[in-house]
Scaffold this active site. Structure first.
Site, PDB file in Angstrom:
ATOM      1  N   GLU A   8      41.817  33.908 -28.568  1.00 29.75           N
ATOM      2  CA  GLU A   8      43.107  33.216 -28.413  1.00 29.75           C
ATOM      3  C   GLU A   8      43.681  33.545 -27.030  1.00 29.75           C
ATOM      4  O   GLU A   8      43.587  34.697 -26.584  1.00 29.75           O
ATOM      5  CB  GLU A   8      44.069  33.721 -29.497  1.00 29.75           C
ATOM      6  CG  GLU A   8      45.492  33.185 -29.379  1.00 29.75           C
ATOM      7  CD  GLU A   8      46.481  33.926 -30.291  1.00 29.75           C
ATOM      8  OE1 GLU A   8      46.310  35.146 -30.519  1.00 29.75           O
ATOM      9  OE2 GLU A   8      47.430  33.271 -30.753  1.00 29.75           O
TER      10      GLU A   8
ATOM     11  N   ASN B 233      49.785  26.504 -28.357  1.00 33.73           N
ATOM     12  CA  ASN B 233      48.768  27.551 -28.373  1.00 33.73           C
ATOM     13  C   ASN B 233      47.506  26.855 -28.893  1.00 33.73           C
ATOM     14  O   ASN B 233      47.411  26.534 -30.077  1.00 33.73           O
ATOM     15  CB  ASN B 233      49.233  28.688 -29.291  1.00 33.73           C
ATOM     16  CG  ASN B 233      48.327  29.896 -29.220  1.00 33.73           C
ATOM     17  OD1 ASN B 233      47.185  29.795 -28.811  1.00 33.73           O
ATOM     18  ND2 ASN B 233      48.844  31.035 -29.657  1.00 33.73           N
TER      19      ASN B 233
ATOM     20  N   LYS C 153      47.630  25.585 -32.647  1.00 31.45           N
ATOM     21  CA  LYS C 153      48.025  26.573 -33.672  1.00 31.45           C
ATOM     22  C   LYS C 153      49.213  26.088 -34.510  1.00 31.45           C
ATOM     23  O   LYS C 153      50.260  25.699 -33.961  1.00 31.45           O
ATOM     24  CB  LYS C 153      48.370  27.884 -32.976  1.00 31.45           C
ATOM     25  CG  LYS C 153      48.670  29.060 -33.888  1.00 31.45           C
ATOM     26  CD  LYS C 153      48.806  30.321 -33.034  1.00 31.45           C
ATOM     27  CE  LYS C 153      49.050  31.573 -33.828  1.00 31.45           C
ATOM     28  NZ  LYS C 153      49.114  32.756 -32.946  1.00 31.45           N
TER      29      LYS C 153
ATOM     30  N   GLU D  18      56.173  33.880 -29.935  1.00 31.48           N
ATOM     31  CA  GLU D  18      55.404  32.624 -30.000  1.00 31.48           C
ATOM     32  C   GLU D  18      56.279  31.436 -30.392  1.00 31.48           C
ATOM     33  O   GLU D  18      56.080  30.326 -29.916  1.00 31.48           O
ATOM     34  CB  GLU D  18      54.236  32.766 -30.973  1.00 31.48           C
ATOM     35  CG  GLU D  18      53.142  33.649 -30.423  1.00 31.48           C
ATOM     36  CD  GLU D  18      51.856  33.497 -31.194  1.00 31.48           C
ATOM     37  OE1 GLU D  18      51.329  32.380 -31.277  1.00 31.48           O
ATOM     38  OE2 GLU D  18      51.374  34.520 -31.717  1.00 31.48           O
TER      39      GLU D  18
ATOM     40  N   CYS E  13      44.404  32.908 -34.638  1.00 29.44           N
ATOM     41  CA  CYS E  13      45.089  34.159 -34.951  1.00 29.44           C
ATOM     42  C   CYS E  13      45.847  34.137 -36.279  1.00 29.44           C
ATOM     43  O   CYS E  13      45.237  34.204 -37.323  1.00 29.44           O
ATOM     44  CB  CYS E  13      45.987  34.589 -33.799  1.00 29.44           C
ATOM     45  SG  CYS E  13      46.456  36.331 -33.984  1.00 29.44           S
TER      46      CYS E  13
ATOM     47  N   ASN F 142      45.027  37.755 -31.034  1.00 27.56           N
ATOM     48  CA  ASN F 142      45.681  38.848 -30.293  1.00 27.56           C
ATOM     49  C   ASN F 142      46.602  39.510 -31.308  1.00 27.56           C
ATOM     50  O   ASN F 142      47.688  38.992 -31.589  1.00 27.56           O
ATOM     51  CB  ASN F 142      46.556  38.302 -29.159  1.00 27.56           C
ATOM     52  CG  ASN F 142      45.785  37.860 -27.936  1.00 27.56           C
ATOM     53  OD1 ASN F 142      45.731  38.554 -26.933  1.00 27.56           O
ATOM     54  ND2 ASN F 142      45.196  36.668 -28.016  1.00 27.56           N
TER      55      ASN F 142
HETATM   56  N1  CDT Z   1      48.739  36.109 -32.040  1.00 29.95           N
HETATM   57  C1  CDT Z   1      49.090  36.229 -33.322  1.00 29.95           C
HETATM   58  O1  CDT Z   1      49.242  35.253 -34.047  1.00 29.95           O
HETATM   59  N2  CDT Z   1      49.302  37.492 -33.773  1.00 29.95           N
HETATM   60  C2  CDT Z   1      49.798  37.751 -35.089  1.00 29.95           C
HETATM   61  C3  CDT Z   1      50.634  38.964 -35.049  1.00 29.95           C
HETATM   62  C4  CDT Z   1      51.590  38.958 -36.161  1.00 29.95           C
HETATM   63  S1  CDT Z   1      52.856  40.120 -35.959  1.00 29.95           S
HETATM   64  C5  CDT Z   1      54.171  39.165 -35.415  1.00 29.95           C
HETATM   65  C6  CDT Z   1      48.711  37.928 -36.137  1.00 29.95           C
HETATM   66  O2  CDT Z   1      48.883  37.397 -37.232  1.00 29.95           O
HETATM   67  O3  CDT Z   1      47.723  38.634 -35.908  1.00 29.95           O
END
Ligand code: CDT
Length: 312
Positions: A47, A110, A127, A146, A172, A197
């Site tokens: 990502e 995204n 996304k 985000e 993600c 990420n």
């Molecule tokens: N990039 C991404 O979607 N990261 C989220 C972090 C969640 S915490 C706000 C994930 O679900 O891994």
């Protein structure tokens, strides 16, 4: 004829804020070389693979935000990725921040793409499940903005006939939602590719890193098993400007078993031979949706939110 794809999951180590896209693409090209040495048909990147995970930084100036976005794909920084993979006749998957003008208005998503062996973009996904918040949150040790920087993806969860198989993408946070896999499963998906990420710690609780790693794997393994599909999940890992991201990139079989997993928090390639026909057994037996799914019994939901608690 057997449909075995050699797939490389190309985890990236940390990308510091100050690192240029040229430098990141050079790191990715080194992984492409390693993947070619191993005979990969497909290499999967993560990502927002071209930059640091910028949604952790609060920005008000739109010009500052937009420097993290790609207005062209391929663009000057990414052309080498398209050229080198085409030379090797290797397909790839890439996540990036997309800036696009549609109907006279700028939009930011995204985004992830599938690029075929000839360097043509064969599929695009934006996304849907955007985590975090849209204003500065004083309660958090670090931000996850985000919802501030991206619009919710408007392309749904399509699948594509790609590399002799049926492919889908998600990004993600999408991987944590059963609906993500099921919507693609209902379209016969055989391989879901995704990047993530994910902070190693939770800014709102004391959840331990091993619990977060468990949630990462359990989500992808369940999605794979319950839809009888391969899942290739690829991290951006390590410490970006003092902020730790988890690794654990994995290639998961339609049985839900992990067949390869990264061991480091750095640039690392793992490779597996993925037999797309191995999806057939589950799809034709326990998860034969046409025969066994009972949608008429899944009806206790509201149209508005899809959530309805029982009365107290
Ligand atoms: N990039 C991404 O979607 N990261 C989220 C972090 C969640 S915490 C706000 C994930 O679900 O891994």
């Amino acid at each position: 004829m057997a449909r075995v794809l050699t797939v490389g999951a190309a985890q990236l180590g940390p990308i510091q804020k100050a690192e240029s896209r040229t430098s990141v693409v050079n790191r990715m090209l080194a992984l492409v070389e390693a993947a070619n040495d191993k005979g990969c048909d497909l290499i999967v990147f993560t990502e927002l693979s071209l930059t640091t995970f910028f949604p952790r930084w609060y920005m008000e100036d739109q010009a500052e935000v937009d420097q993290w976005f790609e207005a062209e794909m391929p663009g000057p920084d990414t052309q080498a990725l398209f050229d080198t993979t085409r030379q090797y006749q290797m397909a790839f998957h890439l996540g990036y921040a997309e800036l696009i003008e549609e109907e006279g208005e700028l939009h930011r998503y995204n985004t992830a793409i599938l690029v075929d062996r000839d360097g043509q973009i064969a599929g695009k996904y934006r996304k849907v499940h955007l985590p975090g918040h849209d204003e500065f949150d004083t309660e958090r040790d670090f931000q996850h903005l985000e919802k501030r920087y991206f619009e919710v993806g408007n392309l749904g969860f399509p699948v594509w006939r790609f590399l002799d198989g049926i492919f889908g993408m998600c990004i993600c946070n999408d991987r944590r939602w059963p609906e993500t896999y099921r919507v693609m499963g209902l379209q016969g998906v055989e391989m879901v590719v995704l990047g993530y990420n994910t902070p190693s710690t939770n800014s709102q609780s004391d959840e331990a890193p091993h619990v977060r790693a468990f949630h990462n794997l359990i989500s992808m393994q369940a999605g794979a098993y319950q839809n009888s599909t391969w899942v290739v999940g690829v991290a951006k890992a390590g410490c970006e400007d003092g902020h730790d991201l988890m690794g654990g990139s994995a290639i998961i079989a339609p049985t839900g078993e992990v067949v390869a997993q990264c061991r480091t928090l750095d640039d690392e390639l793992i490779v597996a031979d993925c037999d797309l026909d191995a999806t057939k057994f589950g799809k034709e037996t326990i998860f034969d949706f046409a025969r066994h799914r009972r949608i008429e019994h899944y009806g206790l939901i509201t149209e508005r939110t899809g959530v309805e608690l029982p009365p107290e």
